[in-house]
Design a protein around this motif. Structure first.
Motif, PDB file in Angstrom:
ATOM      1  N   ILE A   1      -1.761   7.657   3.472  1.00 44.42           N
ATOM      2  CA  ILE A   1      -2.982   7.538   2.672  1.00 44.42           C
ATOM      3  C   ILE A   1      -3.821   8.808   2.787  1.00 44.42           C
ATOM      4  O   ILE A   1      -3.702   9.569   3.740  1.00 44.42           O
ATOM      5  N   GLY A   2      -4.668   9.008   1.788  1.00 43.66           N
ATOM      6  CA  GLY A   2      -5.508  10.198   1.777  1.00 43.66           C
ATOM      7  C   GLY A   2      -6.819  10.013   2.513  1.00 43.66           C
ATOM      8  O   GLY A   2      -7.543  10.976   2.778  1.00 43.66           O
ATOM      9  N   GLY A   3      -7.140   8.754   2.839  1.00 44.51           N
ATOM     10  CA  GLY A   3      -8.395   8.505   3.539  1.00 44.51           C
ATOM     11  C   GLY A   3      -8.640   7.027   3.745  1.00 44.51           C
ATOM     12  O   GLY A   3      -7.885   6.179   3.258  1.00 44.51           O
ATOM     13  N   ILE A   4      -9.695   6.742   4.493  1.00 46.51           N
ATOM     14  CA  ILE A   4     -10.118   5.359   4.725  1.00 46.51           C
ATOM     15  C   ILE A   4     -11.553   5.200   4.247  1.00 46.51           C
ATOM     16  O   ILE A   4     -12.393   6.079   4.448  1.00 46.51           O
TER      17      ILE A   4
ATOM     18  N   LEU B   1       0.848  -1.202   0.000  1.00 45.98           N
ATOM     19  CA  LEU B   1       0.000   0.000   0.000  1.00 45.98           C
ATOM     20  C   LEU B   1       0.883   1.252   0.000  1.00 45.98           C
ATOM     21  O   LEU B   1       0.601   2.218  -0.719  1.00 45.98           O
ATOM     22  N   LYS B   2       1.941   1.234   0.795  1.00 48.50           N
ATOM     23  CA  LYS B   2       2.872   2.374   0.840  1.00 48.50           C
ATOM     24  C   LYS B   2       3.501   2.611  -0.529  1.00 48.50           C
ATOM     25  O   LYS B   2       3.677   3.764  -0.959  1.00 48.50           O
ATOM     26  N   GLU B   3       3.831   1.514  -1.225  1.00 51.64           N
ATOM     27  CA  GLU B   3       4.415   1.639  -2.566  1.00 51.64           C
ATOM     28  C   GLU B   3       3.414   2.268  -3.537  1.00 51.64           C
ATOM     29  O   GLU B   3       3.786   3.087  -4.383  1.00 51.64           O
TER      30      GLU B   3
ATOM     31  N   ASN C   1       0.552  10.833  -7.609  1.00 52.92           N
ATOM     32  CA  ASN C   1       0.406  12.132  -6.939  1.00 52.92           C
ATOM     33  C   ASN C   1      -1.031  12.456  -6.553  1.00 52.92           C
ATOM     34  O   ASN C   1      -1.355  13.608  -6.257  1.00 52.92           O
ATOM     35  N   ILE C   2      -1.892  11.449  -6.575  1.00 54.28           N
ATOM     36  CA  ILE C   2      -3.287  11.642  -6.181  1.00 54.28           C
ATOM     37  C   ILE C   2      -3.562  10.840  -4.909  1.00 54.28           C
ATOM     38  O   ILE C   2      -2.821   9.902  -4.598  1.00 54.28           O
ATOM     39  N   PRO C   3      -4.610  11.203  -4.147  1.00 50.94           N
ATOM     40  CA  PRO C   3      -4.887  10.507  -2.885  1.00 50.94           C
ATOM     41  C   PRO C   3      -5.208   9.025  -3.077  1.00 50.94           C
ATOM     42  O   PRO C   3      -5.912   8.650  -4.019  1.00 50.94           O
ATOM     43  N   ILE C   4      -4.682   8.227  -2.170  1.00 53.76           N
ATOM     44  CA  ILE C   4      -5.003   6.801  -2.124  1.00 53.76           C
ATOM     45  C   ILE C   4      -5.921   6.565  -0.930  1.00 53.76           C
ATOM     46  O   ILE C   4      -5.584   6.926   0.204  1.00 53.76           O
TER      47      ILE C   4
END
Length: 207
Positions: free
Chosen positions: A178-181, A148-150, A156-159
Motif C-alpha cells: 500500500i502507498g499509505g495508511i 486489498l492486495k488485489e 498503478n496509483i497509490p492505494i
C-alpha cells in the motif's frame, strides 16, 4: 505538487473539540510525521466550513503539507486547497478532475477492483480503500487483506488503506504494498497526537 508522500494520511474529526484544540491536534500530528491532511466536515454550514478550512490551510501551508478537502469541491477551490477527495456517491471523479484541473490532487474512495480501475481512469491520483477494520467514523463494509492486495495490483496509483487502523493492527498490512495508511480516531482522539503519529510512522516503515 503531484509527487506526494501519502504514507501517513490524517482524516480529521472535530467531534468533542474546540476549534483551538482541533487546530492544535492537527499541528501536533504534523509535527509527529503526518504527510497529508484531509479536512472532513459533514455537517458544518458552508460559511463555517470555509472559515475553518482557511485556518487549516494556513497551518498546512506553514509546514508544506498537502491539504485535501473531503467532498466539498466549492470549499477546496475557495481556499485553494491542494486537492479534493470524493466518494462513490459524490460528484463523479472525471467531472471533479475536469473542474480542478490536472495540477490538483484528486483522491477517490473505492472498495472494489471495478471502482478502483474506474477511479484511475477518471483521473484519481490515489485511492482510499477499505474499510480494513470496523470503524465508527466511516460507514463502510470491511474488505479482506487479500482483496486489498488485489486492489493494489489492479492499478498503478497509490492505494491508501482506511478504516479502523491503529498502531496495534497496522502490522496486519505487511506485504500489501500500500502507498499509505489513513487514520482518524487513532490520531484525533489521542492524548499525545505527536507521539502517536511517530509510533504509527515507525510501524508503517516496517511493512
Amino acid at each position: 505538487m503531484k509527487n506526494i508522500d501519502y504514507s501517513l494520511y490524517l482524516v480529521t474529526n472535530r467531534a468533542g473539540k474546540t476549534e483551538e484544540e482541533f487546530i492544535t491536534t492537527i499541528e501536533q500530528a504534523i509535527l509527529g510525521g503526518v504527510t497529508v491532511v484531509q479536512l472532513r466536515e459533514k455537517d458544518l454550514s458552508t460559511g463555517k466550513f470555509y472559515r475553518l478550512a482557511s485556518k487549516v490551510k494556513e497551518l498546512t501551508s506553514k509546514y508544506d503539507i498537502p491539504l485535501i478537502i473531503n467532498d466539498r469541491l466549492d470549499i477546496a477551490l475557495a481556499i485553494n486547497a491542494d486537492g479534493v477527495h470524493v466518494g462513490q456517491s459524490d460528484m463523479p471523479g472525471d467531472i471533479v478532475r475536469s473542474i480542478i484541473g490536472k495540477n490538483k490532487i484528486l483522491g477517490i474512495s473505492a472498495a472494489t477492483i471495478k471502482d478502483t480501475i474506474k477511479a484511475e481512469k477518471d483521473g484519481a491520483d490515489y485511492i482510499g480503500s477499505g474499510a480494513i477494520f470496523p470503524t465508527q467514523t466511516k460507514d463502510a463494509d470491511c474488505i479482506t487483506i487479500d482483496y486489498l492486495k488485489e486492489i493494489v495490483n489492479a492499478v498503478n496509483i497509490p492505494i491508501i488503506a482506511i478504516g479502523g487502523l491503529t498502531e496495534d493492527n497496522i502490522e496486519s498490512l505487511v506485504n500489501t504494498n500500500i502507498g499509505g495508511i489513513s487514520l482518524v480516531s487513532a490520531i484525533m482522539e489521542s492524548n499525545n497526537p505527536k507521539k502517536t503519529v511517530q509510533k504509527l510512522k515507525t510501524e508503517f516503515e516496517l511493512l
